[in-house]
Structure formats: structure tokens, C-alpha cells
Design a protein around this motif. Sequence first.
Motif, mmCIF file in Angstrom:
data_model
loop_
_atom_site.group_PDB
_atom_site.id
_atom_site.type_symbol
_atom_site.label_atom_id
_atom_site.label_comp_id
_atom_site.label_asym_id
_atom_site.label_seq_id
_atom_site.Cartn_x
_atom_site.Cartn_y
_atom_site.Cartn_z
ATOM 1 N N GLU A 76 5.826 -2.082 11.419
ATOM 2 C CA GLU A 76 6.047 -1.488 10.096
ATOM 3 C C GLU A 76 6.845 -2.390 9.163
ATOM 4 N N ASN A 77 7.450 -3.426 9.700
ATOM 5 C CA ASN A 77 8.244 -4.338 8.867
ATOM 6 C C ASN A 77 7.603 -5.722 8.735
ATOM 7 N N SER A 78 6.317 -5.817 9.034
ATOM 8 C CA SER A 78 5.665 -7.120 9.115
ATOM 9 C C SER A 78 4.873 -7.511 7.866
ATOM 10 N N ASP A 79 4.772 -6.634 6.876
ATOM 11 C CA ASP A 79 3.899 -6.889 5.719
ATOM 12 C C ASP A 79 4.239 -8.192 5.000
ATOM 13 N N LEU A 98 -7.559 -8.175 -4.146
ATOM 14 C CA LEU A 98 -8.345 -7.514 -3.105
ATOM 15 C C LEU A 98 -7.512 -6.781 -2.065
ATOM 16 N N PHE A 99 -6.343 -7.315 -1.704
ATOM 17 C CA PHE A 99 -5.609 -6.744 -0.577
ATOM 18 C C PHE A 99 -4.571 -5.722 -1.011
ATOM 19 N N LEU A 100 -4.418 -4.699 -0.167
ATOM 20 C CA LEU A 100 -3.356 -3.727 -0.350
ATOM 21 C C LEU A 100 -2.127 -4.250 0.400
ATOM 22 N N PRO A 101 -0.952 -4.227 -0.220
ATOM 23 C CA PRO A 101 0.201 -4.927 0.355
ATOM 24 C C PRO A 101 0.952 -4.160 1.431
ATOM 25 N N ASP A 102 0.621 -2.897 1.652
ATOM 26 C CA ASP A 102 1.397 -2.074 2.580
ATOM 27 C C ASP A 102 0.631 -1.808 3.874
ATOM 28 N N MET A 103 1.362 -1.787 4.984
ATOM 29 C CA MET A 103 0.817 -1.456 6.309
ATOM 30 C C MET A 103 -0.414 -2.302 6.626
ATOM 31 N N ILE A 104 -0.310 -3.600 6.415
ATOM 32 C CA ILE A 104 -1.463 -4.490 6.578
ATOM 33 C C ILE A 104 -1.974 -4.471 8.013
ATOM 34 N N VAL A 105 -1.081 -4.642 8.972
ATOM 35 C CA VAL A 105 -1.503 -4.704 10.374
ATOM 36 C C VAL A 105 -2.141 -3.389 10.793
ATOM 37 N N ARG A 106 -1.486 -2.268 10.489
ATOM 38 C CA ARG A 106 -2.024 -0.965 10.893
ATOM 39 C C ARG A 106 -3.389 -0.712 10.262
ATOM 40 N N VAL A 124 -7.810 3.844 5.140
ATOM 41 C CA VAL A 124 -7.148 2.914 6.063
ATOM 42 C C VAL A 124 -7.641 1.484 5.873
ATOM 43 N N TRP A 125 -8.397 1.221 4.839
ATOM 44 C CA TRP A 125 -8.852 -0.143 4.579
ATOM 45 C C TRP A 125 -7.674 -1.021 4.171
ATOM 46 N N PRO A 126 -7.662 -2.275 4.609
ATOM 47 C CA PRO A 126 -6.627 -3.204 4.144
ATOM 48 C C PRO A 126 -6.960 -3.813 2.785
ATOM 49 N N VAL A 127 -8.205 -3.614 2.317
ATOM 50 C CA VAL A 127 -8.630 -4.155 1.021
ATOM 51 C C VAL A 127 -9.014 -3.017 0.093
ATOM 52 N N ARG A 128 -9.024 -3.321 -1.187
ATOM 53 C CA ARG A 128 -9.412 -2.315 -2.174
ATOM 54 C C ARG A 128 -10.931 -2.131 -2.140
#
Length: 286
Positions: A76-79, A98-106, A124-128
Motif C-alpha cells: 500500500e505504500n509502494s506507489d 494513461l496511468f492511475l497513480p493510486d494502488m498500482i500494484v494491487r 480495478v484497472w491500473p490505466v484509465r
Amino acid sequence: MKKSRGLFFLIVLLAVAAAGYFWWQHNQSRPVAPIIDTPAVEAPQPVEPPATAAVPPAIQHPIEPTPVTQALPEVENSDQLLAQSLQPLMGSELWRFLFLPDMIVRHIVATVDNLPRSEVSTKVWPVRPAGAWLQTENNGGELQLAASNAQRYAQYVELVQKVDVKKLADVYRQFYPLFQRAYVQLGYPDGYFNDRLVVAIDDLLAAPEPDQPPSLVQNKVLYQYADPDLESRSAGQKIMLRIGVDNERIVKARLRALRAEIAKVRPASQATTPATNVQMPNAQRK
């Protein structure tokens, strides 16, 4: 495009022979013996075999995490740390767009896990998600995906072509303990994330490449593929169909290159289990 709500369950039926029935029939023909009053003898109780612990599945595609000079943060602290490693590979402009900056790994882990399934939530997508509505056209009275629809994905395909696959694989190996941790937390205590990633890649590579834009049917305001085979495909394969065959071939070529980097299979005799293969930083071990 409607995400398929079709049911994909593989049902395994185990047939059990009832030998006791034949034993009962055989004994019905025997004469009844006289009843003798004898002390009751307690029948011996069956001895149950000792319980054995479930054996975790062998890892098919082991990843050796890149040694790090300092312990990785919690998932949770890796973004911020992960973004610092990924952004140079993609460029600041594409990253921010393109990328969402929060919870990238999850989000990456959840999306990878969902792609081979019937549905994948954009939540839950990491991208928009691609902007604008799905574009269709009428071809001789038949509703089809418009060829121009592929333009909606131009920037995503640009990103795919731009990224150095080897460097991307290096970042993945560096942060692999976090991806593994997130996969376990997703509900797979004996799972191995890299194996699931390879499954997802293989599923995407198996997507069909239609000679012409697929025909559609409209269910109220949502679209479905007219071909039942296409409509029954996984969420990931439906995405591949939507981006257009030219884009699909570009993406597949890059997926093959990534697979070659992360799926260097060891001999079966050297297969390991998740518990022994994944080396988590001390701060993350439990």
C-alpha cells in the motif's frame, strides 16, 4: 461493449461405485441363522489415515527477484517508488495521461487475475479506460464494430510499442515480491502471481483475429458480439477484439516478447513452491 456475463465453470463429476449393494444382494439368498444370545462385542472402529497438509502447486514459471539494497515498502505504500521506476520507460506525458497513480500494484494484480475470466471491472484497472463511446457502423443492414473504433486505443498501442520490454521485465523482477504479496492478499495463499500472469498472456495471445470487423447485436443500450463464440470469449480476448486486428497484432508481438522474459521455465525437477521461491523483505514477512 458489454462485458460478458456468461458462466464459465468447469464441472468435474466423480463416479463412485456402490459395491455394498452387491454384497447386500448376495447375503439375501443365505438362510437366516438362529439368534444366539452372546455378549455384545464392540466392532472395531476404522482407523482414519493421518491428515496430510495440502501440497501447494508447483511453480511453472519461477521469477528470481532482483536483489535490492533496501527493503521494499509495503504494497500500500509502494506507489511512489514504483512510479519512479515505470515513468521513465513510458515518458512523463503518457504516464500521467494513461496511468492511475493510486494502488498500482494491487490494480495490476487484480486486472491480470481477471483478464482470463468472463469479466474484468474497470474499477480495478491500473490505466484509465479509453475515452469516447464505442463506434459502430451499419454494413448492409448488419451492425459492426467500426474500423475507426481502433483509433480510440492509439495511445495505448503507442505505449506498448514505446516500452523497452527487457527494462520493463527488470522493473517487474525488482518489485516482484510486492506483486506476489498482493496476489496472496487477493485470496490466493498458495498462488504464484507470475504463473497467473503467464496464463493471462497466453489467453490474450489466443484471441482470434477476424478478417473483418465483428458483427454486433444490441441488447437495450449495450452491445454484444453476434457470433456466440466471440461473445463467450474471456474479458481479455474481448478487449483484443475491440482494439482492431492491426493493433491486436502489435500488442501480441510485444506480449510474446514479455512472455519470453518472464517465463523461462526450469526443468520440472527444479520446480519450487511459492513458500520457498519468493524472498520477501524482512519487513513484509509474516
